[in-house]
Design a protein around this motif. Structure first.
Motif, PDB file in Angstrom:
ATOM      1  N   TYR A 184       9.251  50.764  -4.335  1.00 14.60           N
ATOM      2  CA  TYR A 184       9.730  52.116  -4.578  1.00 14.60           C
ATOM      3  C   TYR A 184      11.126  52.304  -4.007  1.00 14.60           C
ATOM      4  N   THR A 185      11.859  53.212  -4.617  1.00 18.27           N
ATOM      5  CA  THR A 185      13.171  53.591  -4.104  1.00 18.27           C
ATOM      6  C   THR A 185      13.386  55.065  -4.415  1.00 18.27           C
ATOM      7  N   THR A 186      14.500  55.612  -3.934  1.00 20.58           N
ATOM      8  CA  THR A 186      14.756  57.032  -4.142  1.00 20.58           C
ATOM      9  C   THR A 186      16.255  57.282  -4.171  1.00 20.58           C
ATOM     10  N   ASN A 187      16.642  58.551  -4.199  1.00 21.43           N
ATOM     11  CA  ASN A 187      18.049  58.947  -4.243  1.00 21.43           C
ATOM     12  C   ASN A 187      18.696  58.664  -2.888  1.00 21.43           C
ATOM     13  N   LEU A 188      19.487  57.598  -2.815  1.00 21.92           N
ATOM     14  CA  LEU A 188      20.079  57.200  -1.545  1.00 21.92           C
ATOM     15  C   LEU A 188      21.187  58.145  -1.094  1.00 21.92           C
ATOM     16  N   ARG A 189      21.799  58.837  -2.029  1.00 23.81           N
ATOM     17  CA  ARG A 189      22.835  59.805  -1.650  1.00 23.81           C
ATOM     18  C   ARG A 189      22.228  60.940  -0.834  1.00 23.81           C
ATOM     19  N   LYS A 190      21.069  61.420  -1.268  1.00 29.69           N
ATOM     20  CA  LYS A 190      20.385  62.466  -0.501  1.00 29.69           C
ATOM     21  C   LYS A 190      19.936  61.930   0.853  1.00 29.69           C
ATOM     22  N   MET A 191      19.462  60.698   0.856  1.00 25.40           N
ATOM     23  CA  MET A 191      19.014  60.100   2.099  1.00 25.40           C
ATOM     24  C   MET A 191      20.173  59.981   3.088  1.00 25.40           C
ATOM     25  N   SER A 192      21.332  59.575   2.601  1.00 25.53           N
ATOM     26  CA  SER A 192      22.485  59.373   3.483  1.00 25.53           C
ATOM     27  C   SER A 192      23.023  60.679   4.045  1.00 25.53           C
ATOM     28  N   LYS A 193      22.754  61.792   3.359  1.00 23.07           N
ATOM     29  CA  LYS A 193      23.287  63.092   3.791  1.00 23.07           C
ATOM     30  C   LYS A 193      22.350  63.842   4.731  1.00 23.07           C
ATOM     31  N   ILE A 194      21.264  63.233   5.133  1.00 20.61           N
ATOM     32  CA  ILE A 194      20.353  63.886   6.069  1.00 20.61           C
ATOM     33  C   ILE A 194      21.084  64.177   7.374  1.00 20.61           C
ATOM     34  N   ASP A 195      21.024  65.435   7.805  1.00 25.67           N
ATOM     35  CA  ASP A 195      21.717  65.858   9.029  1.00 25.67           C
ATOM     36  C   ASP A 195      20.826  65.594  10.237  1.00 25.67           C
ATOM     37  N   ILE A 196      21.128  64.533  10.948  1.00 26.48           N
ATOM     38  CA  ILE A 196      20.325  64.120  12.098  1.00 26.48           C
ATOM     39  C   ILE A 196      20.410  65.136  13.223  1.00 26.48           C
ATOM     40  N   SER A 197      21.552  65.825  13.350  1.00 26.02           N
ATOM     41  CA  SER A 197      21.775  66.730  14.482  1.00 26.02           C
ATOM     42  C   SER A 197      20.768  67.872  14.534  1.00 26.02           C
ATOM     43  N   VAL A 198      20.181  68.223  13.375  1.00 23.97           N
ATOM     44  CA  VAL A 198      19.209  69.319  13.339  1.00 23.97           C
ATOM     45  C   VAL A 198      17.996  68.994  14.198  1.00 23.97           C
ATOM     46  N   CYS A 199      17.595  67.738  14.216  1.00 24.23           N
ATOM     47  CA  CYS A 199      16.447  67.290  15.015  1.00 24.23           C
ATOM     48  C   CYS A 199      16.845  66.092  15.864  1.00 24.23           C
ATOM     49  N   GLN A 200      17.988  66.193  16.533  1.00 20.02           N
ATOM     50  CA  GLN A 200      18.526  65.062  17.285  1.00 20.02           C
ATOM     51  C   GLN A 200      17.554  64.546  18.338  1.00 20.02           C
ATOM     52  N   GLU A 201      16.902  65.477  19.043  1.00 20.66           N
ATOM     53  CA  GLU A 201      15.979  65.071  20.108  1.00 20.66           C
ATOM     54  C   GLU A 201      14.798  64.281  19.550  1.00 20.66           C
ATOM     55  N   ALA A 202      14.273  64.745  18.415  1.00 22.93           N
ATOM     56  CA  ALA A 202      13.136  64.054  17.801  1.00 22.93           C
ATOM     57  C   ALA A 202      13.526  62.647  17.361  1.00 22.93           C
ATOM     58  N   PHE A 203      14.719  62.520  16.771  1.00 25.09           N
ATOM     59  CA  PHE A 203      15.182  61.195  16.342  1.00 25.09           C
ATOM     60  C   PHE A 203      15.438  60.287  17.538  1.00 25.09           C
ATOM     61  N   ASN A 204      16.036  60.847  18.596  1.00 23.02           N
ATOM     62  CA  ASN A 204      16.290  60.041  19.800  1.00 23.02           C
ATOM     63  C   ASN A 204      14.993  59.492  20.373  1.00 23.02           C
ATOM     64  N   THR A 205      13.960  60.346  20.389  1.00 18.21           N
ATOM     65  CA  THR A 205      12.666  59.935  20.942  1.00 18.21           C
ATOM     66  C   THR A 205      12.037  58.816  20.129  1.00 18.21           C
ATOM     67  N   VAL A 206      11.984  59.011  18.803  1.00 14.09           N
ATOM     68  CA  VAL A 206      11.296  58.019  17.979  1.00 14.09           C
ATOM     69  C   VAL A 206      12.096  56.720  17.895  1.00 14.09           C
ATOM     70  N   ILE A 207      13.426  56.799  17.840  1.00 18.32           N
ATOM     71  CA  ILE A 207      14.239  55.582  17.830  1.00 18.32           C
ATOM     72  C   ILE A 207      14.066  54.832  19.148  1.00 18.32           C
ATOM     73  N   GLY A 208      14.007  55.578  20.247  1.00 20.01           N
ATOM     74  CA  GLY A 208      13.777  54.953  21.550  1.00 20.01           C
ATOM     75  C   GLY A 208      12.449  54.238  21.603  1.00 20.01           C
ATOM     76  N   GLU A 209      11.400  54.853  21.045  1.00 20.15           N
ATOM     77  CA  GLU A 209      10.085  54.224  21.005  1.00 20.15           C
ATOM     78  C   GLU A 209      10.099  52.957  20.156  1.00 20.15           C
ATOM     79  N   LEU A 210      10.784  53.015  19.011  1.00 21.57           N
ATOM     80  CA  LEU A 210      10.877  51.832  18.155  1.00 21.57           C
ATOM     81  C   LEU A 210      11.662  50.716  18.840  1.00 21.57           C
TER      82      LEU A 210
END
Length: 358
Positions: A34-60
């Motif tokens: 499967y694949t999807t619209n990569l332009r939409k994927m690339s435009k995801i604003d990480i700053s809206v949930c920066q803490e959540a992303f930091n936590t999960v990336i740290g766990e990974l």
């Protein structure tokens, strides 16, 4: 069929042909990509949930399972004593999961590469998840060798992959739910076999807890994506979309339980009760990420799904009848209408707002 697990101890079998065999092309080890619209994927604003992303990336990054998928001495024996019926069920399981893990590895690896220049945080997350999927697939690949099978991996070649393009929201919801479903499946089987070790006929199942934890972290990553996108997490459209995908996923899980009932019996599980348990566990897990959950405690929910199974079974009986194809189609139409009506009635059932959303 009688309790399959008992056959292992009561029937003696001669060692099977030790020659490694290659899986046939038509087996389920050839998955969809499967694949999807990569332009939409690339435009995801990480700053809206920066803490959540930091936590999960740290766990990974911590790679908690780095040393957990190492074959131990329990594997160091011949598995030729497992009877053919049980053996086939285990191999079928390995095929399904090997296909899933390899396709997940390729999906996340390619997303990581394609987002490397436009969204480094997502690229890193997909790269780390690809690492996990590759580890799982490699572990399953070793398990095949225990049964003298060498899986054919030609589907990994780029020219052989057939991609299905999904809309962005469909892709996120379905991939998120796939990870959560896998996590609930693995931990439920692990906990059952921990309580009833006599059904743990192959040591692969003892690794299901670590497997579940990996899949759960992947679900957390997609959960952060959902929370960062208002069109996925807020408003009437998001709620309706969530409800549709939850109902579709839960229904597919439940309607397929009869197809794998022999395998569940092998593990000492009742297929229907197990499916209900996994769905209820999943319904609780998604509350931290999605705006709604389904009312699976309502007895009508599973009763309606049981009615769906009856209509599907009736259509299957019609399919194998000696009637002309036209008459078969005519006979199946009322059952198709009933299935659509039941699904609509399930959509109309009250859902529950989760605590994290207004």
């Amino acid at each position: 069929m009688k309790d399959l697990s008992k056959k292992i101890n009561t029937v003696n079998f001669e060692a099977s042909d030790p020659i490694t065999k290659v899986l046939a092309k038509e087996t389920s080890i050839f998955p969809r990509f499967y694949t999807t619209n990569l332009r939409k994927m690339s435009k995801i604003d990480i700053s809206v949930c920066q803490e959540a992303f930091n936590t999960v990336i740290g766990e990974l990054k911590n790679d908690h399972s780095k040393k957990k998928f190492i074959r131990n001495e329990e594997f160091n024996q011949s598995w030729d004593q497992i009877p053919g019926e049980v053996r086939n069920l285990i191999i079928e399981l390995l095929e399904r999961f090997c296909a899933s893990e390899y396709s997940g590895f390729i999906l996340y690896k390619e997303l990581s590469h394609q987002l490397q220049e436009t969204n480094s945080i997502l690229s890193e997350g997909f790269s780390l998840m690809s690492r996990d999927e590759a580890r799982h697939a490699g572990f399953l690949n070793q398990a095949f060798l225990d049964f003298h099978i060498k899986p054919c991996l030609d589907f990994l070649k780029k020219g052989n992959r057939k991609y299905t393009l999904l809309p962005f929201s469909w892709f996120i919801y379905t991939t998120y739910l796939s990870e959560r479903i896998s996590s609930c499946y693995y931990i439920t089987v692990f906990e059952h076999l921990e309580a009833y070790p006599e059904y743990s006929i192959y040591p692969l199942f003892k690794f299901y807890k670590a497997w579940s934890e990996d899949e759960n972290r992947h679900g957390d990553f997609f959960g952060a994506i959902i929370k960062s996108q208002s069109q996925l997490s807020d408003g009437l459209k998001a709620r309706l979309s969530c409800k549709f995908f939850l109902l579709l996923s839960f229904s597919m899980m439940y309607l397929k339980y009869k197809h794998h009932s022999e395998f569940y019996m092998l593990l000492g599980l009742d297929a229907r009760e197990y499916s209900i348990l996994v769905i209820k566990k999943l319904n609780k897990t998604i509350k931290k990420d999605l705006p709604i959950s389904l009312d699976v405690e309502n007895p009508d929910f599973f009763q309606k799904l049981d009615n769906c199974i009856l209509h599907i079974a009736e259509n299957e009986r019609i399919n194998v009848s000696s009637q002309h194809k036209l008459f078969q189609i005519i006979r199946k139409i009322p059952h198709y209408f009933s299935l659509v009506f039941i699904f609509i009635s399930l959509l109309c059932m009250k859902s529950n707002n989760t605590n994290n959303w207004t």
